[in-house]
Design a protein around this motif. Sequence first.
Motif, mmCIF file in Angstrom:
data_model
loop_
_atom_site.group_PDB
_atom_site.id
_atom_site.type_symbol
_atom_site.label_atom_id
_atom_site.label_comp_id
_atom_site.label_asym_id
_atom_site.label_seq_id
_atom_site.Cartn_x
_atom_site.Cartn_y
_atom_site.Cartn_z
ATOM 1 N N PHE A 100 57.868 57.466 17.583
ATOM 2 C CA PHE A 100 56.566 57.960 18.343
ATOM 3 C C PHE A 100 55.581 56.882 18.518
ATOM 4 C CE2 PHE A 100 59.009 61.339 15.930
ATOM 5 C CZ PHE A 100 58.954 61.934 17.666
ATOM 6 N N THR A 101 54.493 57.542 19.869
ATOM 7 C CA THR A 101 52.777 56.850 20.009
ATOM 8 C C THR A 101 52.636 58.080 18.717
ATOM 9 O OG1 THR A 101 52.488 58.909 21.485
ATOM 10 C CG2 THR A 101 53.130 56.521 22.531
ATOM 11 N N ILE A 102 51.404 57.392 18.393
ATOM 12 C CA ILE A 102 50.480 58.165 17.436
ATOM 13 C C ILE A 102 49.974 59.441 18.071
ATOM 14 C CG2 ILE A 102 49.413 55.911 16.039
ATOM 15 C CD1 ILE A 102 46.788 56.090 17.451
ATOM 16 N N ASP A 103 49.999 59.330 19.698
ATOM 17 C CA ASP A 103 49.411 61.028 20.362
ATOM 18 C C ASP A 103 50.994 61.884 20.444
ATOM 19 O OD1 ASP A 103 51.091 59.853 22.313
ATOM 20 O OD2 ASP A 103 49.449 59.760 23.515
ATOM 21 N N GLY A 104 52.384 61.448 19.636
ATOM 22 C CA GLY A 104 53.599 62.112 19.867
ATOM 23 C C GLY A 104 53.969 61.954 20.767
ATOM 24 N N THR A 105 53.974 61.021 21.253
ATOM 25 C CA THR A 105 55.025 60.822 23.030
ATOM 26 C C THR A 105 56.032 59.968 21.728
ATOM 27 O OG1 THR A 105 53.256 61.101 24.283
ATOM 28 C CG2 THR A 105 55.643 59.861 25.169
ATOM 29 N N GLU A 106 57.397 60.397 22.401
ATOM 30 C CA GLU A 106 58.443 60.627 21.980
ATOM 31 C C GLU A 106 58.637 58.749 22.482
ATOM 32 O OE1 GLU A 106 63.457 61.071 21.558
ATOM 33 O OE2 GLU A 106 61.804 62.565 20.623
ATOM 34 N N LEU A 161 39.485 61.208 3.358
ATOM 35 C CA LEU A 161 40.471 61.968 3.310
ATOM 36 C C LEU A 161 40.461 62.949 4.758
ATOM 37 C CD1 LEU A 161 41.833 62.656 -0.188
ATOM 38 C CD2 LEU A 161 42.379 60.885 1.127
ATOM 39 N N GLU A 162 39.571 63.113 5.607
ATOM 40 C CA GLU A 162 40.048 63.891 6.392
ATOM 41 C C GLU A 162 41.016 63.038 7.593
ATOM 42 O OE1 GLU A 162 36.036 63.063 8.272
ATOM 43 O OE2 GLU A 162 34.903 64.128 7.006
ATOM 44 N N ILE A 163 41.671 64.667 8.127
ATOM 45 C CA ILE A 163 42.371 64.356 10.134
ATOM 46 C C ILE A 163 42.265 63.867 10.809
ATOM 47 C CG2 ILE A 163 44.051 65.661 10.672
ATOM 48 C CD1 ILE A 163 44.431 67.077 8.467
ATOM 49 N N LYS A 164 42.701 62.607 10.966
ATOM 50 C CA LYS A 164 41.656 62.091 12.066
ATOM 51 C C LYS A 164 42.697 62.395 12.919
ATOM 52 C CE LYS A 164 41.911 57.383 12.051
ATOM 53 N NZ LYS A 164 42.532 56.023 11.735
ATOM 54 N N SER A 165 43.994 63.157 12.877
ATOM 55 C CA SER A 165 45.639 63.026 13.889
ATOM 56 C C SER A 165 46.002 63.718 13.831
ATOM 57 C CB SER A 165 45.072 62.892 15.260
ATOM 58 O OG SER A 165 46.057 60.953 15.087
ATOM 59 N N SER A 166 47.200 64.635 14.324
ATOM 60 C CA SER A 166 47.937 65.180 13.905
ATOM 61 C C SER A 166 49.466 65.579 15.220
ATOM 62 C CB SER A 166 48.450 66.496 12.844
ATOM 63 O OG SER A 166 49.130 67.297 12.275
ATOM 64 N N PHE A 167 50.875 65.395 15.141
ATOM 65 C CA PHE A 167 51.618 65.959 15.336
ATOM 66 C C PHE A 167 53.016 66.360 15.354
ATOM 67 C CE2 PHE A 167 52.771 61.349 15.799
ATOM 68 C CZ PHE A 167 54.130 61.152 15.097
ATOM 69 N N ASN A 168 53.444 67.794 16.025
ATOM 70 C CA ASN A 168 54.524 68.137 15.588
ATOM 71 C C ASN A 168 56.014 67.301 16.653
ATOM 72 O OD1 ASN A 168 57.032 70.315 15.641
ATOM 73 N ND2 ASN A 168 55.389 71.037 14.835
ATOM 74 N N THR A 169 56.603 67.475 15.218
ATOM 75 C CA THR A 169 57.408 66.096 16.124
ATOM 76 C C THR A 169 59.055 67.094 16.124
ATOM 77 O OG1 THR A 169 58.964 66.619 14.668
ATOM 78 C CG2 THR A 169 57.138 64.742 14.425
ATOM 79 N N GLY A 170 58.897 68.775 16.424
ATOM 80 C CA GLY A 170 60.061 68.825 16.572
ATOM 81 C C GLY A 170 61.028 68.989 15.884
ATOM 82 N N ILE A 172 53.268 65.630 11.228
ATOM 83 C CA ILE A 172 53.272 63.789 10.450
ATOM 84 C C ILE A 172 51.466 63.711 11.290
ATOM 85 C CG2 ILE A 172 53.214 61.013 11.386
ATOM 86 C CD1 ILE A 172 56.175 61.451 12.500
ATOM 87 N N THR A 173 50.846 63.180 10.531
ATOM 88 C CA THR A 173 49.364 63.568 9.940
ATOM 89 C C THR A 173 49.044 62.282 9.704
ATOM 90 O OG1 THR A 173 49.595 65.707 9.775
ATOM 91 C CG2 THR A 173 47.466 64.170 9.502
ATOM 92 N N PHE A 174 47.756 62.056 10.502
ATOM 93 C CA PHE A 174 47.526 61.068 10.081
ATOM 94 C C PHE A 174 45.675 60.545 8.776
ATOM 95 C CE2 PHE A 174 49.642 59.872 14.023
ATOM 96 C CZ PHE A 174 50.425 58.843 13.047
ATOM 97 N N ILE A 175 45.829 60.535 8.321
ATOM 98 C CA ILE A 175 44.523 60.778 7.265
ATOM 99 C C ILE A 175 43.425 59.648 7.071
ATOM 100 C CG2 ILE A 175 43.716 61.765 5.338
ATOM 101 C CD1 ILE A 175 46.427 63.381 5.911
ATOM 102 N N ASP A 176 42.077 59.743 7.239
ATOM 103 C CA ASP A 176 41.126 58.352 7.150
ATOM 104 C C ASP A 176 41.097 58.636 5.676
ATOM 105 O OD1 ASP A 176 38.247 58.510 6.355
ATOM 106 O OD2 ASP A 176 38.811 56.904 7.743
ATOM 107 N N THR A 177 40.917 56.730 5.192
ATOM 108 C CA THR A 177 40.969 56.552 3.638
ATOM 109 C C THR A 177 39.674 56.910 2.527
ATOM 110 O OG1 THR A 177 41.051 54.308 4.503
ATOM 111 C CG2 THR A 177 43.129 55.285 3.853
ATOM 112 N N GLY A 178 38.817 56.963 3.818
ATOM 113 C CA GLY A 178 37.480 57.013 3.871
ATOM 114 C C GLY A 178 37.244 58.259 3.173
#
Length: 325
Positions: free
Chosen positions: A271-277, A236-245, A228-234
């Motif tokens: 999840f939290t946005i940093d990937g904590t389930e 289109l830069e990746i803000k953060s991403s994490f692997n869910t498994g 899951i990846t979060f992308i800035d709307t300005g």
Amino acid sequence: MSTKYAAPTSKVAPAAAAAADNSNGVADVTKVKICTGHTRPVCHINYSEIVDGTFWFVTSCHDAKPMIRNGQTGNWVGTFEGHKGAVYCSAFNGGATRLVTGSGDYSAMVWDAVTGQKLHTWIHPKYIKSCDWRDNKICTGCFDGTVRIYDANKLDGEPAMFEVPKTGDLKATYFIDNHTMVTACGDVISKWDLRDTSAPYISKEIKGLNILEYTHKHSLVAAHEKSITFIDTGRLEIKSSFNTGDDVECASLSPNGQNVAAGSKLKTKEFTIDGTELESNRGHHGPVFHVRWAPDGNSYTSGAEDGMVRVWPSHDIIEKYENEN
């Protein structure tokens, strides 16, 4: 007007809605709500804004019969009847008084969301997988690779149109503001200036992109492969991403931008946005195709291949209830 459509008779405040669902005096805010009625896979869920203390959601389904439900109770309100093929998407106007739906029957239809009356039909050359509504603009994303933008105040007018570079299915169209739009076609996300649509002015590739969401204005949310990846709307830069498994079919960001819900095979997870389930839920008997957060942040809803719709309480609601009891 569809004879099966039942218009809302009153608007229920959140506290009253919760109280109405009590059983033997025990609140059920931590229990999943199961919404039946569809006969084929549910592929899209869309919420209205909160209007006078309440809100609604629409489930789009391969049975060609999108349904509207009370967002707090999950209770059926009505069925929009008129499409002849699978319905893939829907979008409310700001006041939740009108709705647009897009279908595999090559049509987009505009409805009175209170009475269920069909107001207009736009015919397309191929099927429609995405749509959006902002102020007086309605857009549709068609499999012919063309985005069409209609005037909501002049439904019989000709649309503005532009072609998206054909890199795959045109799977998402979102208005960012009155002058910009984001599309997802295949693995490519593009941002457009609606005043000059000769070419996108920014593009970004996200390999294995399944779903792109933009609902709560914090960022674009991409569900792709196991991530899951979060992308800035300005830019289109990746803000953060994490692997869910797990392979992720869909994802949705909470209104406060702190948590994200995801659908993967038979499970929904939070999840939290940093990937904590935070939560892992089973209940569907087929792959989960779509999830979306309610605008109050207290729950999110999933639709799956089994034709079922489930409304899951958020981790915050579960934790709050457990601490109070």
